[in-house]
Design an enzyme around this catalytic site. Sequence first.
Site, PDB file in Angstrom:
ATOM      1  CE1 TYR A   1      -4.205   6.513   6.598  1.00  0.00           C
ATOM      2  CE2 TYR A   1      -4.519   5.099   4.391  1.00  0.00           C
ATOM      3  CZ  TYR A   1      -4.522   5.840   5.659  1.00  0.00           C
ATOM      4  OH  TYR A   1      -6.261   6.122   5.146  1.00  0.00           O
TER       5      TYR A   1
ATOM      6  CG  HIS B   1      -1.408   1.074   1.683  1.00  0.00           C
ATOM      7  ND1 HIS B   1      -1.810   1.849   0.519  1.00  0.00           N
ATOM      8  CD2 HIS B   1      -3.609   1.502   1.888  1.00  0.00           C
ATOM      9  CE1 HIS B   1      -2.871   2.249   0.236  1.00  0.00           C
ATOM     10  NE2 HIS B   1      -3.658   1.901   1.570  1.00  0.00           N
TER      11      HIS B   1
ATOM     12  CG  HIS C   1      -5.190   6.647  -0.799  1.00  0.00           C
ATOM     13  ND1 HIS C   1      -6.395   5.321  -0.616  1.00  0.00           N
ATOM     14  CD2 HIS C   1      -5.693   6.531  -2.026  1.00  0.00           C
ATOM     15  CE1 HIS C   1      -6.091   4.965  -1.630  1.00  0.00           C
ATOM     16  NE2 HIS C   1      -6.449   5.848  -2.760  1.00  0.00           N
TER      17      HIS C   1
HETATM   18  C1  LIG Z   1     -14.479   2.611   2.934  1.00  0.00           C
HETATM   19  C2  LIG Z   1     -13.802   2.347   2.013  1.00  0.00           C
HETATM   20  C3  LIG Z   1     -11.877   1.557   2.993  1.00  0.00           C
HETATM   21  C4  LIG Z   1     -11.428   1.715   1.480  1.00  0.00           C
HETATM   22  N1  LIG Z   1     -10.215   1.105   2.406  1.00  0.00           N
HETATM   23  C5  LIG Z   1      -8.741   1.523   1.525  1.00  0.00           C
HETATM   24  C6  LIG Z   1      -8.272   0.379   1.710  1.00  0.00           C
HETATM   25  O1  LIG Z   1      -7.978  -0.428   3.222  1.00  0.00           O
HETATM   26  N2  LIG Z   1      -6.853   0.601   1.446  1.00  0.00           N
HETATM   27  C7  LIG Z   1      -6.839   0.833   0.047  1.00  0.00           C
HETATM   28  O2  LIG Z   1      -5.390   1.298  -0.710  1.00  0.00           O
HETATM   29  N3  LIG Z   1      -8.081   2.056  -0.385  1.00  0.00           N
HETATM   30  C8  LIG Z   1      -8.890   1.894   0.438  1.00  0.00           C
HETATM   31  N4  LIG Z   1     -10.095   2.866  -0.450  1.00  0.00           N
HETATM   32  C9  LIG Z   1     -10.590   3.542  -1.618  1.00  0.00           C
HETATM   33  C10 LIG Z   1     -10.942   2.203  -2.469  1.00  0.00           C
HETATM   34  O3  LIG Z   1      -9.737   0.508  -2.496  1.00  0.00           O
HETATM   35  C11 LIG Z   1     -11.228   3.207  -3.605  1.00  0.00           C
HETATM   36  O4  LIG Z   1      -9.893   3.218  -4.768  1.00  0.00           O
HETATM   37  C12 LIG Z   1     -12.050   3.894  -3.579  1.00  0.00           C
HETATM   38  O5  LIG Z   1     -13.157   3.384  -2.629  1.00  0.00           O
HETATM   39  C13 LIG Z   1     -12.272   4.483  -4.831  1.00  0.00           C
HETATM   40  O6  LIG Z   1     -12.920   3.367  -5.833  1.00  0.00           O
HETATM   41  P1  LIG Z   1     -14.264   3.656  -6.077  1.00  0.00           P
HETATM   42  O7  LIG Z   1     -15.061   4.736  -6.909  1.00  0.00           O
HETATM   43  O8  LIG Z   1     -14.336   2.285  -7.258  1.00  0.00           O
HETATM   44  O9  LIG Z   1     -15.553   3.014  -4.919  1.00  0.00           O
HETATM   45  C14 LIG Z   1     -11.468   2.571   0.366  1.00  0.00           C
HETATM   46  C15 LIG Z   1     -13.080   3.221   0.070  1.00  0.00           C
HETATM   47  C16 LIG Z   1     -13.537   2.914   1.002  1.00  0.00           C
HETATM   48  C17 LIG Z   1     -14.478   3.869   0.465  1.00  0.00           C
END
Ligand SMILES: Cc1cc2nc3c(=O)[nH]c(=O)nc-3n(C[C@H](O)[C@H](O)[C@H](O)COP(=O)(O)O)c2cc1C
Length: 349
Positions: free
Chosen positions: A165, A160, A163
């Site tokens: 981190y 990862h 974002h």
């Molecule tokens: C509830 C939630 C939890 C997420 N947790 C992670 C995570 O643990 N690791 C990560 O890389 N991105 C995380 N994301 C980002 C998602 O993987 C994704 O990139 C983001 O939701 C945009 O895609 P979408 O439009 O299909 O939702 C999270 C997003 C949401 C909504």
Amino acid sequence: MNYFLLVTLNKFCRVVLAPLTRTRSYGNVPQPHVFLYYSQRTTKGSFLISEAIGVSDTSHGYKDTPGIWRKDQVEAWKPIVSAVHDKGGIFFCQLWHTGRISTKDFQPNRQAPISSTDKPVKTQTPPRQLSTNEIPQIVNDFRIAARNAIEAGFDGVEIHGAHGYLIDQFMKDQVNNRTDQYGGTLENRCRFALEIVEAVVNEIGADRVGIRLSPFANYMDSGDSNPSALGLYMAESLNKYGISYCHMVEPRMKTIGEKVECPKSLVPMRKAFRGTFIVAGGYDREDGNKAVDKGRDDLVAYGRLFIANLDLPKRFELDAPLNKYNRETFYTSDHVVGYTDYPFLENVV
Ligand SMILES: Cc1cc2nc3c(=O)[nH]c(=O)nc-3n(C[C@H](O)[C@H](O)[C@H](O)COP(=O)(O)O)c2cc1C
Ligand SMILES: *[C@@H]1O[C@H](CO)[C@@H](O)[C@H](O)[C@H]1NC(C)=O
């Protein structure tokens, strides 16, 4: 097994489960309900990326997020991974360290969280800047966690690096203000990420390794003055290690019913990277099909739509209606509500 081939040849299911933190792993240990959640979302031949999983006792920064640094955590993951395999899925473990996004409350002995810098983010606990000679230990934590993930049965790991981190805290020039070989130039800022990639590749093999990056994102004050250059440098540098895939988050943001096009693009990074490329961020069925048809991207990861539609690949195939996701229950701790109780297609029509 060559996962690069496996994933690219699996053209019949390009719909990837994006990594999604769901905060239901009480005490940092995945629970039996986590088993149901992932197995519900597995289609034969599909690729799943786990929620972010902590690599060490300093890594977590949220309540009830899982880890994989202890024996009991490794054991708890085993039946969950088996459930995905039993349904024919390929399951990678997302390895994370939250760095300065953590707070004292989550740290051993209420210490300050660690980071590339001592600059705090918003109202969080001010972090402690890692000294140069502490960095190999953190790299090693990722290596051991990767080995643990393989022991738990995962097919591979996704590092990862997105974002805001820890890894991103090194890469982004608006965070990292180090003066040693881990700060300053692009090459120096990416050194930590690439050392982790190298260590993990040496431990478990390049086929079993992917990485997630979000050069354009600026969550948690993690912006960069030249995200295109950063993304391109990483895509090119990753080729040296022959890893399975590079997973990049789109620069655009999209709200429901409104598409906001962004002039920035992942295309140069996709061209530069020689393995499988996964894109994510605001995709729906139509956009995902377009990305794949144009041969631009190999796979598309879906986050929020997959939370609410556990049979998303099937719904896309049939162009069936989608359940709406409920944002309110994304990060709650109920082991059923908003987690495993979204209806399957059969139960809707
Ligand atoms: C509830 C939630 C939890 C997420 N947790 C992670 C995570 O643990 N690791 C990560 O890389 N991105 C995380 N994301 C980002 C998602 O993987 C994704 O990139 C983001 O939701 C945009 O895609 P979408 O439009 O299909 O939702 C999270 C997003 C949401 C909504
Ligand atoms: C980085 O920035 C912080 C906050 O401005 C400052 O306290 C620290 O001294 C800086 N570190 C270096 C190595 O310049």
